[in-house]
Design a protein around this motif. Structure first.
Motif, PDB file in Angstrom:
ATOM      1  N   ALA A 164     -46.787  36.028 -39.883  1.00 17.30           N
ATOM      2  CA  ALA A 164     -45.492  35.369 -40.097  1.00 17.30           C
ATOM      3  C   ALA A 164     -45.669  34.060 -40.863  1.00 17.30           C
ATOM      4  CB  ALA A 164     -44.810  35.114 -38.756  1.00 17.30           C
ATOM      5  N   VAL A 165     -44.527  33.453 -41.211  1.00 19.30           N
ATOM      6  CA  VAL A 165     -44.545  32.161 -41.898  1.00 19.30           C
ATOM      7  C   VAL A 165     -43.831  31.130 -41.031  1.00 19.30           C
ATOM      8  CG1 VAL A 165     -44.493  33.336 -44.125  1.00 19.30           C
ATOM      9  CG2 VAL A 165     -42.365  32.361 -43.199  1.00 19.30           C
ATOM     10  N   LEU A 166     -44.105  29.856 -41.332  1.00 19.57           N
ATOM     11  CA  LEU A 166     -43.544  28.754 -40.560  1.00 19.57           C
ATOM     12  C   LEU A 166     -42.914  27.728 -41.489  1.00 19.57           C
ATOM     13  CD1 LEU A 166     -45.161  26.881 -37.569  1.00 19.57           C
ATOM     14  CD2 LEU A 166     -44.371  25.579 -39.552  1.00 19.57           C
ATOM     15  N   ALA A 167     -41.718  27.257 -41.133  1.00 22.57           N
ATOM     16  CA  ALA A 167     -41.041  26.193 -41.891  1.00 22.57           C
ATOM     17  C   ALA A 167     -40.834  24.996 -40.990  1.00 22.57           C
ATOM     18  CB  ALA A 167     -39.688  26.691 -42.423  1.00 22.57           C
ATOM     19  N   SER A 168     -41.046  23.816 -41.537  1.00 23.16           N
ATOM     20  CA  SER A 168     -40.847  22.561 -40.817  1.00 23.16           C
ATOM     21  C   SER A 168     -39.884  21.686 -41.608  1.00 23.16           C
ATOM     22  CB  SER A 168     -42.188  21.834 -40.626  1.00 23.16           C
ATOM     23  OG  SER A 168     -41.989  20.536 -40.105  1.00 23.16           O
ATOM     24  N   ASP A 169     -38.876  21.100 -40.934  1.00 22.52           N
ATOM     25  CA  ASP A 169     -37.877  20.307 -41.665  1.00 22.52           C
ATOM     26  C   ASP A 169     -38.409  18.949 -42.097  1.00 22.52           C
ATOM     27  OD1 ASP A 169     -37.968  19.093 -39.161  1.00 22.52           O
ATOM     28  OD2 ASP A 169     -35.802  18.820 -39.010  1.00 22.52           O
ATOM     29  N   GLY A 170     -39.513  18.495 -41.513  1.00 25.07           N
ATOM     30  CA  GLY A 170     -40.147  17.233 -41.885  1.00 25.07           C
ATOM     31  C   GLY A 170     -41.642  17.416 -42.043  1.00 25.07           C
TER      32      GLY A 170
END
Length: 534
Positions: free
Chosen positions: A476-482
Motif C-alpha cells: 500500500a501507499v501512505l499520504a501525510s498532510d504535513g
C-alpha cells in the motif's frame, strides 16, 4: 381623513390581497408607482400614482419616482409634534401610516449567467431603501413591511387591536427592515468588490505580458466582512441537545445544501449538515473520475473507494472500516441505482447524498424510512471561503481548493514510482487533505485501508492508520498532510509493508526521511504543498 399607505414592490406576492383588506376593512388610501400602481388598478383597487400625489413626474427612466418631500415628509413626520404638523400643513403633506416596499431583485439578477455590470447597476434600488429606512427610523408612528411574509402578521395585528398596531410590533418590523437593507447593501458591495478585483487582476495579467516589466498588486477593498444569510431553519439542536441551532441559507437564491432535495427521512440535524459537507468535499475531488463512494463519520472519512460501478465503490468503502461506517454519512458521485440502494439499506446509515436517484429505487429506500436521502446535482461546487468565529471576531480564509498537481511533485528517492503507484499516491493525497490534522491516509487499489486523524503528533496518527490497515498495508501507499519531522514514521511504515509515501516536505530533517526511504527501498514524493485541516 383616510390613513395613507405607500406601496412600491418588486415582488408582488400577496400584494392584491393585502391592498384589498387595507382599503375595504381599514379605509387606507393607497399611493403607488410604476408596476405596483398598474397591478392595483388591474385589480380594480383605488390607487393614486406617486406622480399625481407629488405633482412631480417620474424622470430618468424611472430612476427618480419617490424621492420627493411629500413622500418622505409624510413618512418621517411626527404627528404629535406641533412643528412637524405645521410643516405638513404648509406643504400640503399627509402623514404616512404604512410603507410596503420590497426592493429590486439585485441578487437574483447577478445570479443569472451573462449579466453585465450595467445591467446589475440598474437593479440597484435607491428610492426603495430610502423609504424603508425612513419608515424604520420613524417606527414610533409608521409600520414598514419589507417582505411579503409579513403581510398576514400585519393584518392580524390590525384585527387584534381595532385597526391599530402596537409599538412593539412596529419595532420588530423596523428591525427586520434595517436587516433587509443591510443585506441588500452588502450584496451590492460584495458584487462590486468582485468586479473591481476582476478588473484589477485583468490589468495585472495585461502588465505581466507587456514589455514594460511593470508590476502591481490587487487593492485591499473591504474594511468589513458580512455574511448575507436568509431563510433561517431551526434545527432540533446543535452538536449537543443543550445547544440551540439554526441553519441559514447563504444569499437570497437557494444553492448548495439549501438547493438539495430531500427525498425521505427525518429532518437534517446540525451534525448531519457538517458531515454531509465533509463528504461532499471529498467526493468532489473525484467528480470526473470513476464511480466513487465516500463514508464520513464525525467529519473524517472512514471509507473511500473508486470502482467500476457505484454499488461496488460503496461496498468497498463500507468494507474499508465497517465498524466506523455504521451510522455514517455517504456521498456518491453517481446516481443511486437499485443495486446500490439495496446495499445502502442493508445497514444503519444517517444520510446518503448523490447527484441523482433512479426512480425505481424509491421502494427499496423506503425500507429504511429514517434514512435521509438527498439529491444534490451540483455536488462538486463548494465554497470560495471558509469562516470561523472566535472570541471577539472571525477568521476568513480562501478555501483549500488547490487541486492536486502531480506534474509539480518531486520524486526525492532513488526508487521511482511506477505509473500505478503514482495514481495510488494521487488518490491517497486527495483523501488525506480532507482528514483532520495530523492526518495519515493509507490506501491500496483505490480504497482507503487506514485513516489516522486529529492526533496531537504525527507518530500517533501513523500508528492508528497502520494498525487499522493491518495486513492490508503490504504494497500500500501512505499520504501525510504535513512533513515528517523525524524518520521514525517512515521506518515504521516500511516495516508494515508500505511501498510509497507522499508528503509535503519542508522539514529541516527531510534529508533523514529521504535517507531512510532509500535505505528501505521506498518511493518518496514531495508535493511542496501542505494541507492542514483544523
Amino acid at each position: 381623513m383616510n390613513r395613507l399607505a405607500i406601496l412600491s414592490v418588486s415582488d408582488k406576492t400577496g400584494l392584491i390581497d393585502l391592498a384589498r383588506v387595507l382599503v375595504e376593512s381599514y379605509q387606507f388610501q393607497l399611493i403607488s408607482s410604476g408596476g405596483t400602481a398598474k397591478a392595483l388598478k388591474e385589480a380594480n383597487l383605488p390607487v393614486t400614482k406617486v406622480s399625481d400625489y407629488t405633482g412631480a413626474p417620474e424622470i430618468l427612466g424611472g430612476r427618480v419616482k419617490t424621492l420627493h418631500p411629500k413622500i418622505h415628509g409624510g413618512i418621517l413626520s411626527r404627528p404629535d409634534l406641533e412643528s412637524d404638523r405645521a410643516d405638513l400643513t404648509a406643504n400640503d403633506i399627509q402623514p404616512v401610516t404604512l410603507v410596503v416596499v420590497n426592493l429590486y431583485p439585485f441578487e437574483q439578477t447577478i445570479a443569472k449567467a451573462g449579466v453585465s455590470l450595467e445591467q446589475a447597476i440598474e437593479q440597484i434600488d435607491v428610492g426603495g431603501p430610502t423609504m424603508i429606512r425612513a419608515a424604520a427610523k420613524n417606527h414610533q408612528y409608521v409600520s414598514v413591511l419589507s417582505n411579503p411574509a409579513q403581510y398576514n402578521a400585519y393584518l392580524e395585528e390590525l384585527k387584534a387591536h381595532n385597526g391599530e398596531t402596537r409599538i412593539e410590533f412596529r419595532r420588530s418590523l423596523a428591525l427586520a427592515a434595517f436587516s433587509h437593507t443591510q443585506a441588500y447593501d452588502r450584496a451590492i458591495a460584495d458584487y462590486l468588490t468582485k468586479e473591481i478585483l476582476n478588473e484589477a487582476q485583468a490589468k495585472i495579467d495585461l502588465m505581466e505580458v507587456s514589455s514594460t516589466g511593470a508590476t502591481s498588486s490587487q487593492p485591499s477593498l473591504s474594511s468589513s466582512y458580512t455574511l448575507l444569510c436568509h431563510s433561517p431553519k431551526p434545527l432540533r439542536y446543535g452538536e449537543n441537545p443543550h445547544q440551540p441551532a439554526t441553519w441559514y441559507q447563504l444569499g437570497a437564491a437557494p444553492k448548495g445544501w439549501s438547493a438539495a432535495q430531500q427525498l425521505q427521512g427525518k429532518e437534517l440535524s446540525y451534525n448531519n449538515l457538517l458531515d454531509l459537507e465533509a463528504a461532499r468535499s471529498i467526493v468532489a475531488e473525484f467528480w470526473n473520475d470513476a464511480p466513487c463512494a465516500v463514508i464520513v463519520k464525525h467529519n473524517n472519512p472512514c471509507g473511500v473507494a473508486i470502482a467500476p460501478t457505484i454499488a461496488e465503490a460503496y461496498q468497498k468503502a463500507f468494507a474499508a472500516d465497517s465498524t466506523s461506517a455504521f451510522g455514517g454519512i455517504v456521498a456518491l458521485n453517481r446516481p443511486i441505482d437499485e443495486e446500490t440502494a439495496k446495499a445502502l439499506t442493508s445497514t444503519f446509515l444517517e444520510c446518503v447524498v448523490a447527484p441523482a436517484c433512479v426512480a425505481s429505487v424509491a421502494t427499496i429506500l423506503a425500507a429504511k424510512p429514517n434514512l435521509r436521502v438527498l439529491v444534490l446535482p451540483e455536488m462538486q461546487q463548494g465554497t470560495s471561503e471558509t469562516v470561523k468565529l472566535i472570541a471577539g471576531g472571525m477568521l476568513v480564509q480562501k478555501s483549500d481548493d488547490l487541486p492536486a498537481t502531480p506534474e509539480t511533485w518531486q520524486v526525492v528517492t532513488q526508487k521511482q514510482p511506477s505509473p500505478e503507484q503514482m495514481q495510488e499516491l494521487i488518490f491517497a493525497w486527495k483523501i488525506c487533505r480532507h482528514v483532520k490534522s495530523n492526518a495519515i491516509a493509507i490506501t491500496g487499489d483505490r480504497v482507503t485501508l487506514g485513516i489516522g486523524a486529529g492526533q496531537m503528533n504525527r507518530v500517533g496518527s501513523a500508528k492508528i492508520a497502520l494498525e487499522q490497515a493491518g495486513d492490508r498495508t503490504k504494497g500500500a501507499v501512505l499520504a501525510s498532510d504535513g512533513f515528517f519531522p523525524f524518520d521514525d514514521s517512515v521506518r515504521t511504515a516500511a516495516a508494515a509493508g508500505i511501498t510509497a509515501i507522499v508528503q509535503p516536505g519542508g522539514s529541516m530533517r527531510d534529508g533523514d526521511s529521504i535517507k531512510a526511504a532509500d535505505e528501505l527501498g521506498l518511493v518518496m514524493v514531495l508535493t511542496h504543498v501542505r494541507h492542514f485541516l483544523h
